[in-house]
Design a protein around this motif. Sequence first.
Motif, PDB file in Angstrom:
ATOM      1  N   ARG A 147       0.856  -1.194   0.000  1.00 42.92           N
ATOM      2  CA  ARG A 147       0.000   0.000   0.000  1.00 42.92           C
ATOM      3  C   ARG A 147       0.889   1.240   0.000  1.00 42.92           C
ATOM      4  O   ARG A 147       1.862   1.323   0.768  1.00 42.92           O
ATOM      5  CB  ARG A 147      -0.925   0.012   1.213  1.00 42.92           C
ATOM      6  N   VAL A 148       0.539   2.195  -0.862  1.00 42.26           N
ATOM      7  CA  VAL A 148       1.254   3.467  -0.914  1.00 42.26           C
ATOM      8  C   VAL A 148       0.256   4.593  -0.678  1.00 42.26           C
ATOM      9  O   VAL A 148      -0.738   4.712  -1.403  1.00 42.26           O
ATOM     10  CB  VAL A 148       1.954   3.681  -2.273  1.00 42.26           C
ATOM     11  N   ASP A 149       0.499   5.386   0.348  1.00 46.33           N
ATOM     12  CA  ASP A 149      -0.293   6.585   0.627  1.00 46.33           C
ATOM     13  C   ASP A 149       0.571   7.795   0.288  1.00 46.33           C
ATOM     14  O   ASP A 149       1.625   8.012   0.901  1.00 46.33           O
ATOM     15  CB  ASP A 149      -0.711   6.619   2.098  1.00 46.33           C
ATOM     16  N   TRP A 150       0.119   8.582  -0.676  1.00 44.66           N
ATOM     17  CA  TRP A 150       0.939   9.669  -1.198  1.00 44.66           C
ATOM     18  C   TRP A 150       1.025  10.835  -0.221  1.00 44.66           C
ATOM     19  O   TRP A 150       0.092  11.102   0.545  1.00 44.66           O
ATOM     20  CB  TRP A 150       0.381  10.152  -2.536  1.00 44.66           C
ATOM     21  N   ALA A 151       2.158  11.542  -0.278  1.00 42.78           N
ATOM     22  CA  ALA A 151       2.359  12.724   0.554  1.00 42.78           C
ATOM     23  C   ALA A 151       1.746  13.952  -0.123  1.00 42.78           C
ATOM     24  O   ALA A 151       1.433  13.929  -1.317  1.00 42.78           O
ATOM     25  CB  ALA A 151       3.860  12.949   0.773  1.00 42.78           C
ATOM     26  N   GLN A 152       1.584  15.006   0.633  1.00 38.42           N
ATOM     27  CA  GLN A 152       1.046  16.241   0.068  1.00 38.42           C
ATOM     28  C   GLN A 152       1.972  16.837  -0.990  1.00 38.42           C
ATOM     29  O   GLN A 152       1.541  17.585  -1.858  1.00 38.42           O
ATOM     30  CB  GLN A 152       0.820  17.264   1.181  1.00 38.42           C
ATOM     31  N   THR A 153       3.249  16.475  -0.912  1.00 39.35           N
ATOM     32  CA  THR A 153       4.222  16.976  -1.879  1.00 39.35           C
ATOM     33  C   THR A 153       4.340  16.087  -3.118  1.00 39.35           C
ATOM     34  O   THR A 153       5.116  16.406  -4.025  1.00 39.35           O
ATOM     35  CB  THR A 153       5.608  17.102  -1.218  1.00 39.35           C
ATOM     36  N   SER A 154       3.583  14.979  -3.168  1.00 36.90           N
ATOM     37  CA  SER A 154       3.630  14.098  -4.331  1.00 36.90           C
ATOM     38  C   SER A 154       3.015  14.787  -5.541  1.00 36.90           C
ATOM     39  O   SER A 154       2.232  15.736  -5.417  1.00 36.90           O
ATOM     40  CB  SER A 154       2.875  12.793  -4.048  1.00 36.90           C
ATOM     41  N   ASP A 155       3.347  14.286  -6.722  1.00 35.93           N
ATOM     42  CA  ASP A 155       2.788  14.831  -7.952  1.00 35.93           C
ATOM     43  C   ASP A 155       1.261  14.765  -7.909  1.00 35.93           C
ATOM     44  O   ASP A 155       0.686  13.808  -7.385  1.00 35.93           O
ATOM     45  CB  ASP A 155       3.333  14.047  -9.149  1.00 35.93           C
ATOM     46  N   ARG A 164      -2.496   3.683  -3.481  1.00 37.99           N
ATOM     47  CA  ARG A 164      -2.242   2.577  -4.410  1.00 37.99           C
ATOM     48  C   ARG A 164      -2.110   1.292  -3.607  1.00 37.99           C
ATOM     49  O   ARG A 164      -1.303   1.205  -2.687  1.00 37.99           O
ATOM     50  CB  ARG A 164      -0.960   2.847  -5.192  1.00 37.99           C
ATOM     51  N   VAL A 165      -2.929   0.274  -3.929  1.00 38.03           N
ATOM     52  CA  VAL A 165      -2.900  -1.005  -3.232  1.00 38.03           C
ATOM     53  C   VAL A 165      -2.658  -2.111  -4.254  1.00 38.03           C
ATOM     54  O   VAL A 165      -3.377  -2.193  -5.257  1.00 38.03           O
ATOM     55  CB  VAL A 165      -4.215  -1.275  -2.467  1.00 38.03           C
ATOM     56  N   LEU A 166      -1.643  -2.934  -3.992  1.00 34.35           N
ATOM     57  CA  LEU A 166      -1.272  -4.014  -4.907  1.00 34.35           C
ATOM     58  C   LEU A 166      -1.182  -5.323  -4.144  1.00 34.35           C
ATOM     59  O   LEU A 166      -0.575  -5.389  -3.061  1.00 34.35           O
ATOM     60  CB  LEU A 166       0.090  -3.728  -5.550  1.00 34.35           C
ATOM     61  N   ASP A 167      -1.770  -6.377  -4.683  1.00 36.44           N
ATOM     62  CA  ASP A 167      -1.530  -7.708  -4.154  1.00 36.44           C
ATOM     63  C   ASP A 167      -0.128  -8.141  -4.560  1.00 36.44           C
ATOM     64  O   ASP A 167       0.314  -7.872  -5.684  1.00 36.44           O
ATOM     65  CB  ASP A 167      -2.548  -8.711  -4.705  1.00 36.44           C
ATOM     66  N   VAL A 168       0.577  -8.821  -3.657  1.00 32.64           N
ATOM     67  CA  VAL A 168       1.941  -9.216  -3.971  1.00 32.64           C
ATOM     68  C   VAL A 168       1.977 -10.131  -5.196  1.00 32.64           C
ATOM     69  O   VAL A 168       2.952 -10.135  -5.956  1.00 32.64           O
ATOM     70  CB  VAL A 168       2.604  -9.896  -2.750  1.00 32.64           C
ATOM     71  N   GLY A 169       0.879 -10.864  -5.446  1.00 37.13           N
ATOM     72  CA  GLY A 169       0.826 -11.738  -6.610  1.00 37.13           C
ATOM     73  C   GLY A 169       0.781 -10.988  -7.923  1.00 37.13           C
ATOM     74  O   GLY A 169       1.050 -11.569  -8.986  1.00 37.13           O
ATOM     75  N   ASP A 170       0.436  -9.698  -7.884  1.00 42.02           N
ATOM     76  CA  ASP A 170       0.392  -8.892  -9.102  1.00 42.02           C
ATOM     77  C   ASP A 170       1.733  -8.240  -9.414  1.00 42.02           C
ATOM     78  O   ASP A 170       1.895  -7.650 -10.482  1.00 42.02           O
ATOM     79  CB  ASP A 170      -0.672  -7.799  -8.970  1.00 42.02           C
ATOM     80  N   VAL A 171       2.670  -8.323  -8.472  1.00 42.55           N
ATOM     81  CA  VAL A 171       3.986  -7.702  -8.657  1.00 42.55           C
ATOM     82  C   VAL A 171       4.918  -8.724  -9.306  1.00 42.55           C
ATOM     83  O   VAL A 171       5.051  -9.847  -8.828  1.00 42.55           O
ATOM     84  CB  VAL A 171       4.570  -7.235  -7.316  1.00 42.55           C
ATOM     85  N   VAL A 172       5.557  -8.330 -10.391  1.00 44.89           N
ATOM     86  CA  VAL A 172       6.498  -9.240 -11.063  1.00 44.89           C
ATOM     87  C   VAL A 172       7.942  -8.869 -10.756  1.00 44.89           C
ATOM     88  O   VAL A 172       8.841  -9.708 -10.917  1.00 44.89           O
ATOM     89  CB  VAL A 172       6.276  -9.230 -12.594  1.00 44.89           C
ATOM     90  N   GLN A 173       8.179  -7.649 -10.304  1.00 45.15           N
ATOM     91  CA  GLN A 173       9.553  -7.236 -10.015  1.00 45.15           C
ATOM     92  C   GLN A 173       9.534  -5.972  -9.176  1.00 45.15           C
ATOM     93  O   GLN A 173       8.614  -5.161  -9.270  1.00 45.15           O
ATOM     94  CB  GLN A 173      10.320  -6.979 -11.318  1.00 45.15           C
ATOM     95  N   VAL A 174      10.551  -5.835  -8.336  1.00 44.59           N
ATOM     96  CA  VAL A 174      10.738  -4.614  -7.559  1.00 44.59           C
ATOM     97  C   VAL A 174      12.035  -3.961  -8.027  1.00 44.59           C
ATOM     98  O   VAL A 174      13.082  -4.616  -8.103  1.00 44.59           O
ATOM     99  CB  VAL A 174      10.823  -4.910  -6.050  1.00 44.59           C
ATOM    100  N   GLU A 175      11.959  -2.679  -8.364  1.00 45.85           N
ATOM    101  CA  GLU A 175      13.143  -1.926  -8.785  1.00 45.85           C
ATOM    102  C   GLU A 175      13.440  -0.868  -7.728  1.00 45.85           C
ATOM    103  O   GLU A 175      12.528  -0.148  -7.302  1.00 45.85           O
ATOM    104  CB  GLU A 175      12.914  -1.269 -10.138  1.00 45.85           C
ATOM    105  N   TRP A 176      14.696  -0.790  -7.330  1.00 44.16           N
ATOM    106  CA  TRP A 176      15.058   0.143  -6.259  1.00 44.16           C
ATOM    107  C   TRP A 176      16.370   0.830  -6.582  1.00 44.16           C
ATOM    108  O   TRP A 176      17.340   0.186  -7.017  1.00 44.16           O
ATOM    109  CB  TRP A 176      15.182  -0.608  -4.942  1.00 44.16           C
ATOM    110  N   LEU A 177      16.390   2.123  -6.399  1.00 41.51           N
ATOM    111  CA  LEU A 177      17.604   2.918  -6.555  1.00 41.51           C
ATOM    112  C   LEU A 177      17.635   3.912  -5.403  1.00 41.51           C
ATOM    113  O   LEU A 177      16.662   4.640  -5.181  1.00 41.51           O
ATOM    114  CB  LEU A 177      17.603   3.668  -7.896  1.00 41.51           C
ATOM    115  N   PRO A 178      18.733   3.958  -4.639  1.00 42.43           N
ATOM    116  CA  PRO A 178      18.750   4.855  -3.477  1.00 42.43           C
ATOM    117  C   PRO A 178      18.862   6.319  -3.863  1.00 42.43           C
ATOM    118  O   PRO A 178      19.371   6.666  -4.930  1.00 42.43           O
ATOM    119  CB  PRO A 178      20.004   4.390  -2.711  1.00 42.43           C
ATOM    120  N   ASN A 179      18.356   7.162  -2.981  1.00 40.44           N
ATOM    121  CA  ASN A 179      18.547   8.603  -3.092  1.00 40.44           C
ATOM    122  C   ASN A 179      19.960   8.897  -2.598  1.00 40.44           C
ATOM    123  O   ASN A 179      20.280   8.690  -1.432  1.00 40.44           O
ATOM    124  CB  ASN A 179      17.497   9.315  -2.242  1.00 40.44           C
TER     125      ASN A 179
END
Length: 311
Positions: A147-155, A164-179
């Motif tokens: 689950r993703v709850d957007w911040a007031q500063t989000s687009d 945004r709510v996603l079942d883990v079964g609907d996710v095929v890949q996680v992409e991550w890049l650090p700030n």
Amino acid sequence: MAEIIQRDGTWAFDGTTVRITPGLHRSVPLFRQTYGEIAVPLEAVAGIVYEPERKRGRLRMRLREGADPLLQATGGRLPDAADPYRLTVDVDRSGVAEYLAEEIRHALLLDQIPGEPTAAYLLPGPPVPVSVRSSDGIVSFDGVQVRVDWAQTSDRVKRATGPRVLDVGDVVQVEWLPNSGFEDGFLRFVTRETVHSKLPAEKDPYALDLWGNVSRDLLTALVATAVTARLPHPSARAHPEPADEAGEGPGHAHGRRGADRGRWLTASVPPPADHHDVLLRRLRELGELHRDGVLTDEEFARTKALVLRGF
């Protein structure tokens, strides 16, 4: 027992497990302190080395490819200070560090631990539920849904879509890049519908744009790892079953049986659980595949051992 205690943390080896505990000093990164203790089974270790330097040395442990969902999710992009498999060692403790490294290398030889990639995760990743407040919103994972709850500063496009709510079964890949502080990062959940999406992270409703506090945004790797640990193991994606025009393997029944076999042979080791019925259900399904001839005796024994160890 071989053990070294340093300001950055403690490494202890009992012959079967390397237990890595982060230090409590304020210099230890927030990510390490939050991720907590890691128990690395010997079979997940590919090698270890002590690198002496003029003032301080460094212990580095290398894991077998595919053994750890943290390394899979972060892709080697964790900052050195946040990497749990590196330990800074004071020069007066170099002898202890060399002894610990030698003990682990000796155990690897005695147990004949292979160096090739694993077919399942040998570490469970962080426990769930896990929730992180980032610069773009709050991302949470309970083991079943993201689950993703957007911040007031989000687009505004993201805020207009709502949480945004996603079942883990609907996710095929996680992409991550650090700030990095110089360049924005992101945490993106790729689904079957968005696999070809080219939206930038700041406008992608399936991605968090990481642009704020570096230490805080780094914690999103916790969620990335927890979700990755529950996705099919990379070895399953590396050898997909051939599909016919209807989307099944060669012959509907054969394709299903092949998929079942691949799922059990290459699926991630399930996370630790206290629910006995989950274990019994897994073993019952495994037994059915064995009786149906989908798994050989050797494959059944090996996979059953993985399931039991995971629980």
